[in-house]
Design a protein around this motif. Structure first.
Motif, mmCIF file in Angstrom:
data_model
loop_
_atom_site.group_PDB
_atom_site.id
_atom_site.type_symbol
_atom_site.label_atom_id
_atom_site.label_comp_id
_atom_site.label_asym_id
_atom_site.label_seq_id
_atom_site.Cartn_x
_atom_site.Cartn_y
_atom_site.Cartn_z
ATOM 1 N N UNK A 130 44.152 37.619 18.838
ATOM 2 C CA UNK A 130 44.389 36.211 19.622
ATOM 3 C C UNK A 130 43.946 36.916 21.128
ATOM 4 N N UNK A 131 43.081 36.062 21.828
ATOM 5 C CA UNK A 131 42.569 36.448 23.134
ATOM 6 C C UNK A 131 43.051 35.385 24.114
ATOM 7 N N UNK A 132 43.332 35.980 25.301
ATOM 8 C CA UNK A 132 43.918 34.934 26.308
ATOM 9 C C UNK A 132 42.786 35.424 27.645
ATOM 10 N N UNK A 133 42.353 34.099 28.451
ATOM 11 C CA UNK A 133 41.431 34.092 29.458
ATOM 12 C C UNK A 133 42.345 33.159 30.684
ATOM 13 N N UNK A 134 42.578 33.857 31.935
ATOM 14 C CA UNK A 134 43.199 33.308 32.681
ATOM 15 C C UNK A 134 42.878 33.493 34.338
ATOM 16 N N UNK A 135 41.518 33.905 34.272
ATOM 17 C CA UNK A 135 41.124 34.784 35.562
ATOM 18 C C UNK A 135 41.032 33.808 36.644
ATOM 19 N N UNK A 136 40.690 32.515 36.446
ATOM 20 C CA UNK A 136 40.403 31.745 37.624
ATOM 21 C C UNK A 136 41.182 30.491 37.805
ATOM 22 N N UNK A 162 39.550 38.857 39.005
ATOM 23 C CA UNK A 162 39.812 37.334 38.983
ATOM 24 C C UNK A 162 40.815 37.167 40.069
ATOM 25 N N UNK A 163 41.487 36.117 40.056
ATOM 26 C CA UNK A 163 42.452 35.727 41.055
ATOM 27 C C UNK A 163 43.841 36.223 40.665
ATOM 28 N N UNK A 164 44.391 37.130 41.590
ATOM 29 C CA UNK A 164 45.558 37.941 41.236
ATOM 30 C C UNK A 164 46.683 37.302 40.335
ATOM 31 N N UNK A 200 37.904 43.585 30.461
ATOM 32 C CA UNK A 200 36.973 43.395 31.711
ATOM 33 C C UNK A 200 36.292 41.954 31.664
ATOM 34 N N UNK A 201 36.542 41.169 32.518
ATOM 35 C CA UNK A 201 35.830 39.795 32.370
ATOM 36 C C UNK A 201 34.645 39.881 32.572
ATOM 37 N N UNK A 202 33.832 40.818 33.482
ATOM 38 C CA UNK A 202 32.597 40.569 33.513
ATOM 39 C C UNK A 202 31.917 41.372 32.195
ATOM 40 N N UNK A 203 32.602 42.193 31.642
ATOM 41 C CA UNK A 203 31.808 42.783 30.375
ATOM 42 C C UNK A 203 31.819 41.763 29.216
ATOM 43 N N UNK A 207 47.365 43.799 36.589
ATOM 44 C CA UNK A 207 46.139 43.038 36.775
ATOM 45 C C UNK A 207 45.471 43.731 37.896
ATOM 46 N N UNK A 208 43.879 43.782 37.846
ATOM 47 C CA UNK A 208 43.025 44.196 38.831
ATOM 48 C C UNK A 208 42.230 43.176 39.254
ATOM 49 N N UNK A 209 42.280 42.609 40.489
ATOM 50 C CA UNK A 209 41.433 41.681 41.093
ATOM 51 C C UNK A 209 40.029 41.928 41.282
ATOM 52 N N UNK A 210 39.763 43.245 41.659
ATOM 53 C CA UNK A 210 38.374 43.575 41.599
ATOM 54 C C UNK A 210 38.006 44.712 40.641
ATOM 55 N N UNK A 211 38.290 44.508 39.478
ATOM 56 C CA UNK A 211 38.097 45.425 38.312
ATOM 57 C C UNK A 211 36.561 45.684 38.204
#
Length: 335
Positions: free
Chosen positions: A7-13, A84-86, A111-114, A329-333
Protein backbone atom coordinates in the motif's frame (compact mmCIF):
# COMPACT_ATOMS: atom_id res chain seq x y z
CA UNK A 1 5.41 -17.88 -2.61
CA UNK A 2 3.33 -15.07 -1.13
CA UNK A 3 2.65 -12.07 -3.37
CA UNK A 4 4.41 -8.80 -2.59
CA UNK A 5 1.49 -6.44 -1.91
CA UNK A 6 2.29 -2.86 -0.98
CA UNK A 7 0.00 0.00 0.00
CA UNK A 8 1.52 3.34 -1.05
CA UNK A 9 0.58 6.82 0.16
CA UNK A 10 1.42 10.18 -1.44
CA UNK A 11 0.80 13.49 0.35
CA UNK A 12 3.71 15.74 -0.57
CA UNK A 13 1.70 18.78 -1.69
CA UNK A 14 -1.99 19.14 -2.50
CA UNK A 15 -2.93 15.72 -3.84
CA UNK A 16 -3.93 12.95 -1.43
CA UNK A 17 -3.36 9.61 -3.11
CA UNK A 18 -3.22 5.89 -2.34
CA UNK A 19 -2.29 2.96 -4.54
CA UNK A 20 -1.86 -0.78 -4.19
CA UNK A 21 0.80 -2.69 -6.11
CA UNK A 22 1.02 -6.49 -6.28
CA UNK A 23 4.20 -8.14 -7.55
CA UNK A 24 5.11 -5.02 -9.51
CA UNK A 25 1.68 -4.49 -11.07
CA UNK A 26 -0.27 -1.37 -10.18
CA UNK A 27 -3.82 -2.34 -9.21
CA UNK A 28 -5.21 1.16 -8.78
CA UNK A 29 -4.33 4.82 -8.30
CA UNK A 30 -6.82 6.75 -6.16
CA UNK A 31 -6.36 10.54 -6.07
CA UNK A 32 -8.31 13.16 -4.12
CA UNK A 33 -7.72 16.73 -5.32
CA UNK A 34 -7.92 19.85 -3.16
CA UNK A 35 -10.07 22.61 -4.66
CA UNK A 36 -9.71 24.76 -1.54
CA UNK A 37 -6.59 26.45 -2.97
CA UNK A 38 -8.22 27.84 -6.12
CA UNK A 39 -9.41 31.11 -4.61
CA UNK A 40 -5.93 31.84 -3.24
CA UNK A 41 -4.13 31.33 -6.55
CA UNK A 42 -1.70 28.81 -5.06
CA UNK A 43 -1.28 26.06 -2.49
CA UNK A 44 -1.78 27.19 1.13
CA UNK A 45 0.30 24.76 3.24
CA UNK A 46 -1.95 24.82 6.32
CA UNK A 47 -5.08 24.18 4.26
CA UNK A 48 -3.29 21.41 2.36
CA UNK A 49 -2.42 19.61 5.61
CA UNK A 50 -6.00 19.81 6.85
CA UNK A 51 -7.36 18.52 3.54
CA UNK A 52 -4.96 15.56 3.67
CA UNK A 53 -6.35 14.66 7.08
CA UNK A 54 -9.85 14.65 5.61
CA UNK A 55 -9.00 12.70 2.47
CA UNK A 56 -6.45 10.14 3.61
CA UNK A 57 -8.66 7.48 5.20
CA UNK A 58 -11.22 7.55 2.34
CA UNK A 59 -8.57 7.17 -0.39
CA UNK A 60 -6.78 4.36 1.48
CA UNK A 61 -10.09 2.57 2.03
CA UNK A 62 -10.97 2.90 -1.65
CA UNK A 63 -7.52 1.69 -2.72
CA UNK A 64 -7.82 -1.46 -0.62
CA UNK A 65 -11.43 -2.09 -1.62
CA UNK A 66 -10.83 -1.75 -5.35
CA UNK A 67 -7.67 -3.89 -5.18
CA UNK A 68 -9.60 -6.84 -3.78
CA UNK A 69 -7.08 -7.16 -0.97
CA UNK A 70 -7.48 -6.87 2.77
CA UNK A 71 -5.15 -5.10 5.16
CA UNK A 72 -3.77 -8.44 6.37
CA UNK A 73 -2.71 -9.26 2.78
CA UNK A 74 -0.25 -6.37 2.71
CA UNK A 75 3.50 -7.00 2.77
CA UNK A 76 4.53 -3.40 3.46
CA UNK A 77 3.35 0.20 3.62
CA UNK A 78 5.13 2.85 1.56
CA UNK A 79 4.95 6.62 1.89
CA UNK A 80 6.49 9.77 0.45
CA UNK A 81 9.12 11.08 2.87
CA UNK A 82 10.11 14.11 0.81
CA UNK A 83 10.61 16.49 -0.78
CA UNK A 84 7.40 18.45 -0.24
CA UNK A 85 5.44 20.60 2.17
CA UNK A 86 6.42 19.66 5.71
CA UNK A 87 2.87 19.60 7.08
CA UNK A 88 1.53 17.58 4.16
CA UNK A 89 4.36 15.07 4.42
CA UNK A 90 3.79 14.75 8.15
CA UNK A 91 0.14 13.76 7.68
CA UNK A 92 0.95 10.97 5.23
CA UNK A 93 4.00 9.74 7.12
CA UNK A 94 2.21 9.65 10.47
CA UNK A 95 -0.62 7.61 9.01
CA UNK A 96 1.74 5.21 7.20
CA UNK A 97 3.85 4.62 10.30
CA UNK A 98 0.77 3.89 12.40
CA UNK A 99 -0.69 1.58 9.76
CA UNK A 100 2.53 -0.38 9.34
CA UNK A 101 2.97 -0.67 13.12
CA UNK A 102 -0.60 -1.88 13.62
CA UNK A 103 -0.18 -4.57 10.95
CA UNK A 104 3.34 -5.54 12.02
CA UNK A 105 4.75 -5.07 8.51
CA UNK A 106 7.73 -3.05 7.16
CA UNK A 107 7.61 0.64 6.32
CA UNK A 108 9.23 1.94 3.12
CA UNK A 109 10.12 5.62 2.74
CA UNK A 110 10.16 6.90 -0.84
CA UNK A 111 11.89 9.86 -2.44
CA UNK A 112 9.20 11.77 -4.33
CA UNK A 113 11.54 12.75 -7.20
CA UNK A 114 12.85 9.20 -7.66
CA UNK A 115 9.25 8.03 -7.78
CA UNK A 116 8.43 10.47 -10.59
CA UNK A 117 11.21 8.85 -12.63
CA UNK A 118 10.14 5.31 -11.76
CA UNK A 119 6.63 6.07 -13.01
CA UNK A 120 8.12 5.01 -16.36
CA UNK A 121 8.14 1.41 -15.11
CA UNK A 122 4.40 1.24 -14.48
CA UNK A 123 3.54 0.52 -18.11
CA UNK A 124 5.35 -0.48 -21.29
CA UNK A 125 7.49 0.63 -23.00
CA UNK A 126 10.07 0.91 -20.23
CA UNK A 127 13.45 2.63 -20.68
CA UNK A 128 16.64 0.57 -20.41
CA UNK A 129 19.56 1.75 -18.29
CA UNK A 130 21.25 4.13 -18.43
CA UNK A 131 18.96 6.95 -19.54
CA UNK A 132 18.58 10.65 -18.85
CA UNK A 133 15.39 11.94 -17.29
CA UNK A 134 14.31 15.57 -17.37
CA UNK A 135 12.25 15.93 -14.19
CA UNK A 136 10.13 19.07 -14.24
CA UNK A 137 7.54 20.21 -11.73
CA UNK A 138 6.34 23.19 -9.75
CA UNK A 139 9.12 22.74 -7.22
CA UNK A 140 11.91 21.03 -9.17
CA UNK A 141 13.81 21.07 -12.43
CA UNK A 142 16.47 18.38 -12.70
CA UNK A 143 18.47 16.43 -15.22
CA UNK A 144 19.00 12.97 -13.76
CA UNK A 145 21.32 10.23 -14.97
CA UNK A 146 19.40 7.04 -14.18
CA UNK A 147 21.77 4.09 -13.80
CA UNK A 148 19.34 1.60 -12.24
CA UNK A 149 15.99 1.59 -10.47
CA UNK A 150 17.55 2.89 -7.27
CA UNK A 151 20.83 4.43 -8.49
CA UNK A 152 20.33 7.95 -9.82
CA UNK A 153 22.57 11.01 -10.09
CA UNK A 154 21.46 14.61 -10.50
CA UNK A 155 23.73 16.04 -13.22
CA UNK A 156 21.96 19.38 -13.57
CA UNK A 157 19.27 21.35 -11.74
CA UNK A 158 17.79 24.78 -11.31
CA UNK A 159 19.79 27.07 -9.09
CA UNK A 160 16.76 29.15 -8.15
CA UNK A 161 13.16 28.67 -9.34
CA UNK A 162 11.64 25.61 -10.97
CA UNK A 163 10.23 25.78 -14.49
CA UNK A 164 6.77 24.92 -13.16
CA UNK A 165 6.93 27.99 -10.96
CA UNK A 166 7.76 30.11 -14.02
CA UNK A 167 4.66 28.77 -15.78
CA UNK A 168 2.47 29.41 -12.74
CA UNK A 169 3.89 32.90 -12.12
CA UNK A 170 3.26 33.83 -15.74
CA UNK A 171 -0.30 32.60 -15.44
CA UNK A 172 -0.83 34.67 -12.31
CA UNK A 173 0.54 37.81 -13.98
CA UNK A 174 -1.89 37.22 -16.85
CA UNK A 175 -4.83 36.84 -14.49
CA UNK A 176 -5.42 33.17 -15.32
CA UNK A 177 -7.12 30.89 -12.77
CA UNK A 178 -5.21 28.39 -10.62
CA UNK A 179 -3.63 26.04 -11.51
CA UNK A 180 -2.13 28.31 -14.14
CA UNK A 181 0.43 26.11 -15.90
CA UNK A 182 -2.12 24.00 -17.81
CA UNK A 183 -3.97 27.17 -18.82
CA UNK A 184 -0.79 28.66 -20.30
CA UNK A 185 -0.27 25.43 -22.25
CA UNK A 186 -3.84 25.45 -23.57
CA UNK A 187 -3.69 29.09 -24.70
CA UNK A 188 -0.19 28.68 -26.15
CA UNK A 189 -1.57 26.18 -28.68
CA UNK A 190 -3.60 29.03 -30.19
CA UNK A 191 -0.81 31.65 -30.25
CA UNK A 192 2.35 32.60 -32.12
CA UNK A 193 5.44 31.44 -30.19
CA UNK A 194 7.61 34.02 -31.97
CA UNK A 195 5.35 37.00 -31.28
CA UNK A 196 7.49 38.22 -28.37
CA UNK A 197 11.08 37.56 -27.35
CA UNK A 198 12.18 36.80 -23.82
CA UNK A 199 15.78 36.29 -22.61
CA UNK A 200 17.34 32.86 -22.24
CA UNK A 201 19.19 32.48 -18.94
CA UNK A 202 22.68 31.07 -19.35
CA UNK A 203 24.02 29.01 -16.46
CA UNK A 204 27.24 27.00 -16.15
CA UNK A 205 27.27 23.31 -16.97
CA UNK A 206 23.91 21.59 -17.04
CA UNK A 207 22.24 23.85 -14.49
CA UNK A 208 19.17 26.03 -15.04
CA UNK A 209 17.81 29.36 -13.83
CA UNK A 210 14.22 30.50 -14.29
CA UNK A 211 14.04 33.52 -12.00
CA UNK A 212 15.18 35.84 -14.79
CA UNK A 213 12.38 35.02 -17.20
CA UNK A 214 9.79 35.55 -14.45
CA UNK A 215 11.16 39.05 -13.93
CA UNK A 216 11.35 39.67 -17.69
CA UNK A 217 7.68 38.75 -18.15
CA UNK A 218 6.71 41.01 -15.23
CA UNK A 219 8.51 44.04 -16.69
CA UNK A 220 7.33 43.28 -20.21
CA UNK A 221 3.69 43.26 -19.16
CA UNK A 222 4.14 46.38 -17.02
CA UNK A 223 5.61 48.32 -19.94
CA UNK A 224 3.00 47.15 -22.44
CA UNK A 225 0.08 47.95 -20.12
CA UNK A 226 1.29 51.55 -19.80
CA UNK A 227 0.43 52.10 -23.44
CA UNK A 228 -2.50 49.71 -23.80
CA UNK A 229 -4.56 48.62 -20.81
CA UNK A 230 -6.12 45.86 -22.92
CA UNK A 231 -2.76 44.45 -24.05
CA UNK A 232 -3.06 41.19 -22.12
CA UNK A 233 -6.63 40.57 -23.20
CA UNK A 234 -5.85 41.36 -26.87
CA UNK A 235 -2.67 39.24 -27.01
CA UNK A 236 -3.18 36.53 -24.40
CA UNK A 237 -2.53 33.51 -26.63
CA UNK A 238 0.60 35.04 -28.19
CA UNK A 239 2.02 35.93 -24.77
CA UNK A 240 1.46 32.39 -23.49
CA UNK A 241 2.94 30.87 -26.63
CA UNK A 242 6.02 33.08 -26.49
CA UNK A 243 6.73 32.42 -22.80
CA UNK A 244 6.17 28.68 -23.22
CA UNK A 245 8.43 28.61 -26.28
CA UNK A 246 11.22 30.28 -24.29
CA UNK A 247 10.89 27.98 -21.28
CA UNK A 248 10.89 24.85 -23.42
CA UNK A 249 13.87 26.08 -25.42
CA UNK A 250 15.83 26.56 -22.18
CA UNK A 251 14.93 23.04 -21.04
CA UNK A 252 15.87 21.43 -24.35
CA UNK A 253 19.23 23.21 -24.70
CA UNK A 254 20.58 21.59 -21.53
CA UNK A 255 18.91 18.26 -22.25
CA UNK A 256 20.64 18.08 -25.64
CA UNK A 257 23.95 18.95 -24.02
CA UNK A 258 23.47 16.25 -21.37
CA UNK A 259 22.83 13.56 -23.97
CA UNK A 260 25.98 14.58 -25.87
CA UNK A 261 28.21 14.68 -22.80
CA UNK A 262 27.02 11.32 -21.48
CA UNK A 263 26.59 9.72 -24.90
CA UNK A 264 23.06 8.59 -24.12
CA UNK A 265 20.20 8.49 -26.60
CA UNK A 266 17.45 7.27 -24.28
CA UNK A 267 15.54 10.25 -22.87
CA UNK A 268 12.58 10.46 -20.51
CA UNK A 269 10.56 13.24 -18.91
CA UNK A 270 8.75 13.15 -15.58
CA UNK A 271 6.93 15.41 -13.14
CA UNK A 272 3.86 17.61 -13.42
CA UNK A 273 5.22 19.82 -16.22
CA UNK A 274 5.85 16.71 -18.35
CA UNK A 275 2.10 16.85 -19.05
CA UNK A 276 2.70 20.04 -21.03
CA UNK A 277 1.73 19.41 -24.66
CA UNK A 278 4.31 21.85 -26.03
CA UNK A 279 7.12 20.10 -24.17
CA UNK A 280 5.96 16.69 -25.37
CA UNK A 281 5.74 17.91 -28.96
CA UNK A 282 9.22 19.43 -28.88
CA UNK A 283 10.72 16.34 -27.28
CA UNK A 284 9.26 14.10 -29.96
CA UNK A 285 10.51 16.49 -32.65
CA UNK A 286 14.04 16.39 -31.26
CA UNK A 287 13.84 12.62 -31.03
CA UNK A 288 13.17 12.43 -34.74
CA UNK A 289 16.08 14.78 -35.52
CA UNK A 290 18.66 13.38 -33.08
CA UNK A 291 17.74 9.71 -33.01
CA UNK A 292 16.60 9.70 -29.41
CA UNK A 293 14.33 7.03 -28.00
CA UNK A 294 11.84 8.99 -25.92
CA UNK A 295 9.72 7.85 -22.97
CA UNK A 296 6.77 9.91 -21.76
CA UNK A 297 4.48 8.67 -18.97
CA UNK A 298 0.70 8.70 -19.14
CA UNK A 299 -0.89 11.94 -17.97
CA UNK A 300 -2.20 10.33 -14.76
CA UNK A 301 1.36 9.44 -13.73
CA UNK A 302 2.84 12.89 -14.46
CA UNK A 303 1.22 14.78 -11.62
CA UNK A 304 1.59 13.71 -7.99
CA UNK A 305 0.15 10.23 -7.48
CA UNK A 306 0.63 7.18 -5.29
CA UNK A 307 1.14 4.72 -8.16
CA UNK A 308 4.65 6.08 -8.72
CA UNK A 309 5.32 5.80 -4.97
CA UNK A 310 4.14 2.18 -5.11
CA UNK A 311 6.44 1.39 -8.04
CA UNK A 312 9.47 2.86 -6.26
CA UNK A 313 8.51 0.93 -3.11
CA UNK A 314 8.35 -2.33 -5.06
CA UNK A 315 12.00 -2.04 -6.06
CA UNK A 316 13.02 -1.00 -2.55
CA UNK A 317 11.15 -4.02 -1.14
CA UNK A 318 13.08 -6.36 -3.44
CA UNK A 319 16.31 -4.90 -2.02
CA UNK A 320 15.07 -5.17 1.57
CA UNK A 321 15.38 -1.40 1.87
CA UNK A 322 13.06 -0.64 4.78
CA UNK A 323 13.09 2.16 7.34
CA UNK A 324 12.35 2.51 11.03
CA UNK A 325 9.22 3.97 12.57
CA UNK A 326 11.27 6.85 13.99
CA UNK A 327 11.84 8.63 10.65
CA UNK A 328 10.75 12.21 10.04
CA UNK A 329 9.71 13.95 6.80
CA UNK A 330 12.41 15.76 4.83
CA UNK A 331 11.14 18.86 3.01
CA UNK A 332 14.20 19.13 0.75
CA UNK A 333 15.08 15.46 0.35
CA UNK A 334 17.58 14.95 -2.49
CA UNK A 335 18.00 12.04 -4.87
Amino acid sequence: MKNINILAIESSCDETSASVISDGKILNNIVATQSVHEKYGGVVPELASRAHQQHLIPVVSEALLSSGLKAEDLSAVAVTRGPGLMGSLMVGLSFAKSYAYALGIPLIDVNHMQAHILAHYIDDPKPAFPFICLTVSGGHTQLVLVKSHLDMEVIGETLDDAVGEAFDKTAKLLGLPYPGGPMVDKLAAEGNPLAYTFPLSEMPGLNYSFSGIKTAVLYFLRDQLKNNEDFIKDNLADICASVQYTLIKMLMQKLKRATREHRISQVAIAGGVSANSGLRKELNSLAADLGWKVFIPKFEYCTDNAAMIAMAAHYKFLEGDFCGLDISPIAKMKI
